[in-house]
Scaffold this motif. Structure first.
Motif, PDB file in Angstrom:
ATOM      1  N   PHE A 258      -3.780 -12.562   3.455  1.00 19.25           N
ATOM      2  CA  PHE A 258      -5.046 -13.417   3.566  1.00 19.25           C
ATOM      3  C   PHE A 258      -4.533 -14.843   3.897  1.00 19.25           C
ATOM      4  CE2 PHE A 258      -5.934 -10.334   0.112  1.00 19.25           C
ATOM      5  CZ  PHE A 258      -6.796  -9.699   0.709  1.00 19.25           C
TER       6      PHE A 258
ATOM      7  N   ILE B 222      -3.406  -8.904  -4.502  1.00 18.22           N
ATOM      8  CA  ILE B 222      -3.043  -8.339  -5.934  1.00 18.22           C
ATOM      9  C   ILE B 222      -1.652  -8.086  -6.112  1.00 18.22           C
ATOM     10  CG2 ILE B 222      -3.661  -6.229  -7.432  1.00 18.22           C
ATOM     11  CD1 ILE B 222      -6.010  -7.943  -6.871  1.00 18.22           C
ATOM     12  N   GLU B 223      -0.834  -7.903  -4.929  1.00 16.19           N
ATOM     13  CA  GLU B 223       0.682  -7.886  -4.931  1.00 16.19           C
ATOM     14  C   GLU B 223       1.215  -9.469  -4.992  1.00 16.19           C
ATOM     15  OE1 GLU B 223       4.368  -6.609  -2.211  1.00 16.19           O
ATOM     16  OE2 GLU B 223       2.529  -7.552  -1.393  1.00 16.19           O
TER      17      GLU B 223
ATOM     18  N   PHE C 227       6.024  -0.726  -1.255  1.00 21.57           N
ATOM     19  CA  PHE C 227       6.159  -2.163  -1.177  1.00 21.57           C
ATOM     20  C   PHE C 227       7.458  -2.737  -1.675  1.00 21.57           C
ATOM     21  CE2 PHE C 227       1.907  -0.520  -1.732  1.00 21.57           C
ATOM     22  CZ  PHE C 227       1.135  -1.126  -0.948  1.00 21.57           C
TER      23      PHE C 227
ATOM     24  N   VAL D 160       2.696  -4.809   2.851  1.00 21.17           N
ATOM     25  CA  VAL D 160       2.247  -5.977   1.896  1.00 21.17           C
ATOM     26  C   VAL D 160       1.060  -5.706   1.416  1.00 21.17           C
ATOM     27  CG1 VAL D 160       1.429  -8.263   2.428  1.00 21.17           C
ATOM     28  CG2 VAL D 160       3.465  -7.534   3.558  1.00 21.17           C
ATOM     29  N   GLY D 161       0.853  -5.952  -0.124  1.00 23.34           N
ATOM     30  CA  GLY D 161      -0.278  -5.724  -0.750  1.00 23.34           C
ATOM     31  C   GLY D 161      -1.312  -6.909  -0.645  1.00 23.34           C
ATOM     32  N   GLY D 162      -1.634  -7.067   0.617  1.00 19.74           N
ATOM     33  CA  GLY D 162      -2.738  -8.444   0.692  1.00 19.74           C
ATOM     34  C   GLY D 162      -1.900  -9.455   1.028  1.00 19.74           C
TER      35      GLY D 162
ATOM     36  N   GLN E 115     -13.331  -5.002   7.659  1.00 25.03           N
ATOM     37  CA  GLN E 115     -13.105  -6.490   7.861  1.00 25.03           C
ATOM     38  C   GLN E 115     -14.203  -7.346   7.168  1.00 25.03           C
ATOM     39  OE1 GLN E 115      -9.889  -8.088   7.920  1.00 25.03           O
ATOM     40  NE2 GLN E 115      -9.628  -6.198   7.366  1.00 25.03           N
TER      41      GLN E 115
ATOM     42  N   CYS F  53      -9.078  -6.541  -0.941  1.00 27.96           N
ATOM     43  CA  CYS F  53      -9.113  -6.338   0.346  1.00 27.96           C
ATOM     44  C   CYS F  53     -10.622  -5.843   0.726  1.00 27.96           C
ATOM     45  CB  CYS F  53      -8.271  -5.474   0.845  1.00 27.96           C
ATOM     46  SG  CYS F  53      -6.440  -6.049   0.399  1.00 27.96           S
TER      47      CYS F  53
ATOM     48  N   LYS G 291      -0.961   5.468   1.491  1.00 28.85           N
ATOM     49  CA  LYS G 291      -1.483   4.520   0.397  1.00 28.85           C
ATOM     50  C   LYS G 291      -2.384   5.444  -0.467  1.00 28.85           C
ATOM     51  CE  LYS G 291      -1.169   0.558   3.286  1.00 28.85           C
ATOM     52  NZ  LYS G 291      -1.755  -0.675   4.055  1.00 28.85           N
TER      53      LYS G 291
ATOM     54  N   GLN H 161      -7.245  -0.853   1.999  1.00 28.44           N
ATOM     55  CA  GLN H 161      -6.881  -1.728   3.177  1.00 28.44           C
ATOM     56  C   GLN H 161      -5.323  -1.654   2.809  1.00 28.44           C
ATOM     57  OE1 GLN H 161      -9.055  -4.914   4.385  1.00 28.44           O
ATOM     58  NE2 GLN H 161     -10.947  -3.760   4.204  1.00 28.44           N
ATOM     59  N   CYS H 162      -4.813  -2.771   2.238  1.00 30.08           N
ATOM     60  CA  CYS H 162      -3.428  -2.833   1.709  1.00 30.08           C
ATOM     61  C   CYS H 162      -2.936  -1.936   1.014  1.00 30.08           C
ATOM     62  CB  CYS H 162      -3.310  -4.134   1.182  1.00 30.08           C
ATOM     63  SG  CYS H 162      -3.692  -4.587  -0.605  1.00 30.08           S
ATOM     64  N   GLY H 163      -3.894  -1.129   0.105  1.00 32.20           N
ATOM     65  CA  GLY H 163      -3.568   0.011  -0.598  1.00 32.20           C
ATOM     66  C   GLY H 163      -2.658  -0.417  -2.029  1.00 32.20           C
ATOM     67  N   PHE H 164      -2.449  -1.693  -2.282  1.00 31.42           N
ATOM     68  CA  PHE H 164      -1.817  -1.909  -3.514  1.00 31.42           C
ATOM     69  C   PHE H 164      -2.690  -1.663  -4.674  1.00 31.42           C
ATOM     70  CE2 PHE H 164       0.095  -4.787  -6.534  1.00 31.42           C
ATOM     71  CZ  PHE H 164       1.558  -4.743  -6.365  1.00 31.42           C
TER      72      PHE H 164
ATOM     73  N   LEU I  22      -1.150  -5.617   6.755  1.00 33.81           N
ATOM     74  CA  LEU I  22      -1.787  -6.221   5.753  1.00 33.81           C
ATOM     75  C   LEU I  22      -2.991  -5.584   5.029  1.00 33.81           C
ATOM     76  CD1 LEU I  22      -1.849  -9.777   7.261  1.00 33.81           C
ATOM     77  CD2 LEU I  22       0.107  -8.788   5.899  1.00 33.81           C
ATOM     78  N   GLY I  23      -3.164  -4.319   5.676  1.00 33.84           N
ATOM     79  CA  GLY I  23      -4.456  -3.604   5.173  1.00 33.84           C
ATOM     80  C   GLY I  23      -5.386  -3.770   6.266  1.00 33.84           C
TER      81      GLY I  23
ATOM     82  N   ILE J 175       3.048  -3.662 -10.230  1.00 31.02           N
ATOM     83  CA  ILE J 175       2.945  -4.949 -11.145  1.00 31.02           C
ATOM     84  C   ILE J 175       1.922  -5.899 -10.735  1.00 31.02           C
ATOM     85  CG2 ILE J 175       4.304  -6.854 -12.270  1.00 31.02           C
ATOM     86  CD1 ILE J 175       6.508  -4.877 -12.132  1.00 31.02           C
TER      87      ILE J 175
END
Ligand code: FES
Ligand code: FES
Lengths: 153, 799
Positions: B267, B211-212, B38, B263-265, B685, A134, B31, A96-99, B498-499, A37
């Motif tokens: 920053f 995005i999360e 998550f 954690v989906g990002g 990065q 990311c 992933k 990276q975060c994989g979401f 965090l990625g 989501i």
């Protein structure tokens, strides 16, 4: 209302409300968590699934509309080990975060099925509806291009 | 300078086996296979309740009354919470925030009440039935009007607020913190300078857009323990702030447990504590039941930390030979309604607002100004991205004004090891000059390029960056390490994946010390009940700080291993080394004892008894050379920063003169990683940070109406980059001048990669069109209009 559909090869018979959204039903009642989501309004692509061979944003689909259809999520792709594309995503440090990854893996998989040897522009176009905050997309695009160039999907 | 490490390479040749290699990330398979979990993916069973929040529609108002009667009767509602239930303050660096609003609301979105219901839909429906009556006040939306004489006070009790000792609030104003730097004699230096250039630069607010969305599930179990599953960069800081804020209800740290899966990002947006405290507090009202609170994408925009806006008044003095003699930088930060975290952004920027240059005379004023916009807070770059826009634009303009090449001008003034910093401490070793040279070469600096298309022009730009981790002077990290029967290793740390690849880098560091391959090392995301302390995963400091803690744990494990061997075989510890998962001996090349043979069960001796036992170890790191005890009037005397990471960014872009459309053809970024523990992750990065930074300058833009309401809180209206919106080519360049106290010489790079993206575009646009844009973002329309204006005024002059 009755909902009969197939998720990653498994058939499900569920009772859903008319207003239930497919994304929520998949996550809460059909044992798949990879569609995420992210925005619930069709903007981000993190809820992407494959329905009858085509990618769909499951947040924009009512659960009842999936009746009689066949759904694939990234869990389904990974049953028998990683696909060649997934292997390339891994070696390219594509995520990276994989979401965003479940959605992007599916979008790229569908592209390669449609167009086994896509151009950079094709890849960008196929992924344009899947946001990734990311990676800057470059390592994702490179992996998809490499998967294409190798043929053998 | 030769770096001295606490650790030397194991192998007799001194070569490193794992550090410096592009090991595949340890969380990679999870992933890409959909296995990564998550917070929102965890099942809590049929007992799960859902929360929805009633938010203020007004930017500034007094709450007259809250009527929950109708909502209480609505279907599915279990409990309603308001400020009366939790009259408690909290805050990271300054306690200026309440869990739920008390008498006033100070931004659009501020939480006034909450509903807990059996379904998400019912919670949302009932929240709409809560009636709140407000007495409206006139909001202050601009930092300069908020500091004007006679402005309304957004926080009249500011002087009474608890805060860290390095903040200096100005009582009876809207200035929550004023960081001053006074060094040398700026006035005299301006008087003596051959050229003084002065201008104002404006940077709006930005959204993180992980995005999360933020999501948290909290449960107070029947035994009285509060567990919070949360998408957070800061499990221990969250536990600490929950325990502090909820102490009146009887909670201590031991009673609170924070679990943070992937954690989906982040920053910066998931650092500290924001909406999570609502979930934690509300769960205490429904003992035994887990409560889920998930932000919508809209809330994600208007009701989490935002990157603060800034108005920067900059004045720089220079001699004709290109020597910078003085910098005066006045930064007015639009810090929003609560500055509990954001005031430290202001502080960090104030300390370093000269940029990576040697400047003898400095006057920095960095003002944290309350406004009635959403709370500002940490965002990748932590104030540096914001002030670098003006500063690095200005450097190009000065170079032009004195007729010097911008790259040459920067190199002449670029800071080097040992130079005095604005607050009196000295600069760490750095590869800034190398980064400048390599970036310039990568974009063909100095080579004129012409477009084949008569409608477009090509421009090139360059900009430097630096940043130090901004943290309390004693921010620390710790780690536990244990061996398993087969010689594999588990590491428990509380930095957050965090990625960026943190878990992988920790595994690589331990792998290097212990000669155990990365794929036999398991590093997991934190749980405050089990994993040792980490301050937060922010400030690009965990590779360095947590990396040192892991290195120390691995060294301790190694010495325990050698101890067992010594007890059983008599070899001296200093003759032993680890290689290929075995203990070897320099004095007896035939000796080899595989780790898996004894790291759990020990070694049996001739008399049948055993020596050794499970190998477990711990490590910790806290910087012991920093302090924040500076003079409030001058900023002199302290040592607030551990070190700076530096680098340079360059672009080649093409612009359509008529439409202002910009294509970034090539972007190069060189960053001094000290030592890239994993070069692929560093490149990740660079690519990701650069694209994120380019978006802030090319199209992202938060807009608010006169009522202080964000007008574009969706991805349709607040556009972030898609796969189409990236440079044609990105050239990542890793410079490695070791950080003497870093793990294998490493220092952080995560935030730095977006810092110079905005000024580099401004400079390249100027190079292409001769148009200088001093406010972000530099949109297509702005470029087209500015260019049109210059061509028209040139046309007029010709007439
Ligand atoms: S959640 Fe479906 S597109 Fe964002
Ligand atoms: S990897 Fe984080 S959003 Fe794509």
């Amino acid at each position: 209302m009755d909902l009969n559909f197939t998720v990653n090869g498994e058939t499900w018979a569920l009772d859903v409300a008319p207003a239930d959204v497919l994304l929520d039903v998949l996550r809460e009642k059909a044992a798949v968590k990879s569609p995420k989501i992210g925005c619930e309004r069709g903007d981000c692509g993190s809820c992407t699934i494959i329905m009858d061979g085509r990618t769909v944003r499951s947040c924009l689909v009512l659960a009842v509309e999936a009746d009689g259809h066949e759904i694939t999520t990234v869990e389904g792709l990974s049953f028998d080990g990683l696909s060649r594309l997934q292997g390339l995503f891994l070696s390219n440090n594509s995520f990276q975060c994989g979401f965003c990854a479940p959605g992007i893996v599916l979008a790229a998989t569908e592209l390669l099925e449609r167009k086994p040897n896509p151009s950079r522009h094709d890849v960008q176009e196929a992924l344009a509806g899947n946001l990734c905050r990311c990676t800057g997309y470059e390592p994702i695009i490179e992996a998809v291009l490499a998967a294409g160039a190798g043929g053998d999907q | 300078m030769t770096a001295t490490y606490p650790f030397e390479a194991e192998s007799p040749t001194g070569d490193l086996a794992t550090v410096g290699t592009p090991a595949v990330r340890v969380d990679g398979v999870e992933k890409i296979s959909g296995a990564a979990q998550f917070v929102d993916d965890i099942d809590f069973g049929p007992g799960l309740l859902y929360a929805a929040i009633v938010e203020s529609p007004h930017a500034y108002a007094r709450i007259v009354s809250i009527d929950t009667a109708e909502a209480e009767q609505a279907s599915g509602v279990v409990r309603i919470a308001t400020g009366k239930d939790f009259p408690y303050k909290f805050g990271m660096y300054m306690e200026d925030r309440y869990i739920f609003a008390q008498d006033y609301v100070r931004f659009v979105g501020e939480q006034v009440a909450g509903v807990i219901a059996r379904s998400h839909r019912e919670a949302v429906r009932a929240a709409k039935l809560i009636k709140v009556e407000y007495d409206l006040l006139t909001p202050l939306l601009d930092p300069r009007s908020a500091v004007a004489e006679g402005a309304d006070l957004i926080h009249p009790d500011l002087a009474a607020y608890t805060h860290v000792p390095w903040f200096f609030p100005e009582a009876d104003t809207n200035i929550a913190h004023w960081r001053r730097i006074r060094k040398g004699d700026t006035e005299q230096a301006f008087a003596d300078a051959d050229l003084v250039l002065e201008d104002t630069y404006e940077v709006p607010r930005y959204a993180h857009c992980a995005i999360e969305p933020h999501v948290t599930v909290s449960r107070l179990d029947p035994a009285g323990r509060l567990t919070v599953w949360t998408a957070s960069q800061s499990p221990h800081t969250q536990r600490h702030l929950f325990a502090q804020a909820l102490a009146p209800l009887g909670f201590t740290h031991k009673d609170v447990r924070v679990i943070t899966p992937y954690v989906g990002g982040g920053f910066g947006g998931k650092a500290g504590v924001s909406m999570e405290i609502l979930g934690a507090a509300m769960a205490t009202l429904v003992k035994g039941r887990p409560v889920k609170l998930r932000w919508t994408r809209e809330q994600e925009f208007y009701n989490t930390y935002q990157r603060q806006g800034v108005v920067a008044e900059l004045k720089v003095g220079v001699m004709n030979d290109g020597t910078i003699t003085a910098v005066e930088h006045k930064l007015y930060w639009d810090a929003g309604a609560y500055v509990e975290y954001g005031a430290n952004v202001v502080n960090a920027a104030g300390l370093s607002a000269t940029g990576p240059y040697r400047v003898p005379n400095i006057t920095n004023d960095s003002l944290c100004v309350y406004t009635n916009l959403p709370p500002g807070g940490p965002y990748r770059g932590f104030g540096y991205s914001e002030f670098h826009f003006g500063l690095e634009s200005h450097m190009d303009r000065i170079a032009e004004a004195i007729g010097m090449d911008p790259v040459k001008f920067r190199k002449k003034n670029a800071i080097v090891e040992g130079d005095e910093l604005a607050y009196g401490a000295h600069m760490n070793p750095s590869g800034l000059h190398e980064a400048i040279d390599k970036t310039a070469a990568a974009i063909g600096w100095g080579i004129e390029e012409r477009s084949d298309n008569p409608n477009t022009v090509i421009g090139k730009g360059i900009a430097l960056f630096w940043k130090a981790p901004a943290m309390p002077p004693n921010a620390s990290s710790a780690s536990f390490l244990k061996f398993n029967e087969d010689g594999s290793v588990n590491i428990a740390v509380s930095g957050m994946e965090l990625g960026q690849g943190y878990l992988t880098v920790m595994a690589q560091i331990a792998s290097e010390v212990l000669s155990v391959p990365v794929d036999k090392i398991r590093v997991e995301t934190p749980d405050t009940d089990r994993n040792p302390y980490e301050w937060q995963t922010v400030a690009s400091h965990v590779t360095w700080s947590s990396g040192l803690a892991v290195e120390k744990a691995a060294l301790e494990a190694r010495s325990k291993i050698f101890d067992v061997i010594h007890q059983v075989y008599g070899f001296e510890d200093d003759s032993l080394y680890l290689e290929d998962e075995a203990v070897r001996c320099k004095t007896d090349p035939s000796f080899s004892k595989p780790l898996r043979d004894f790291v759990i069960d020990g070694i049996q001796t001739d008399d049948g008894t055993w020596r050794g036992g499970p190998i477990v170890a711990s490590g910790k790191f806290m910087p012991e050379f920093t302090n924040a005890n500076s003079d409030p009037a001058t900023g002199q005397g302290g040592h607030p920063n551990v070190h700076y990471t530096v680098g340079a960014t360059g672009v080649v872009l093409e612009i359509d003169k008529a439409t202002g459309r910009i294509w970034v053809r090539k972007a190069a970024l060189a960053v001094d990683a000290g030592r890239a523990i994993n070069p692929d992750l560093v490149k990740g990065q660079i690519t990701g940070g650069l694209v994120q930074g380019l978006a802030t300058v090319l199209f992202e833009d938060m807009r608010f109406d006169e009522g202080g309401r964000m007008m574009n809180p969706t991805f349709t209206d607040y556009k972030i980059p898609t796969a189409f919106d990236i440079p044609d080519e990105i050239i990542p360049i890793i410079v490695e001048v070791p950080q003497p106290d870093g793990p294998f010489g490493a220092r952080g790079v995560g935030e730095h990669t977006m810092i110079a993206a905005a000024p580099v575009i401004a400079n390249a646009v100027y190079h292409a069109l001769g148009v200088r844009i001093t406010s972000m973002p530099i949109t297509q329309e702005k470029v087209a209009m500015s260019y049109l204006a210059t061509t028209m005024s040139e046309g007029n002059q010709e007439e």
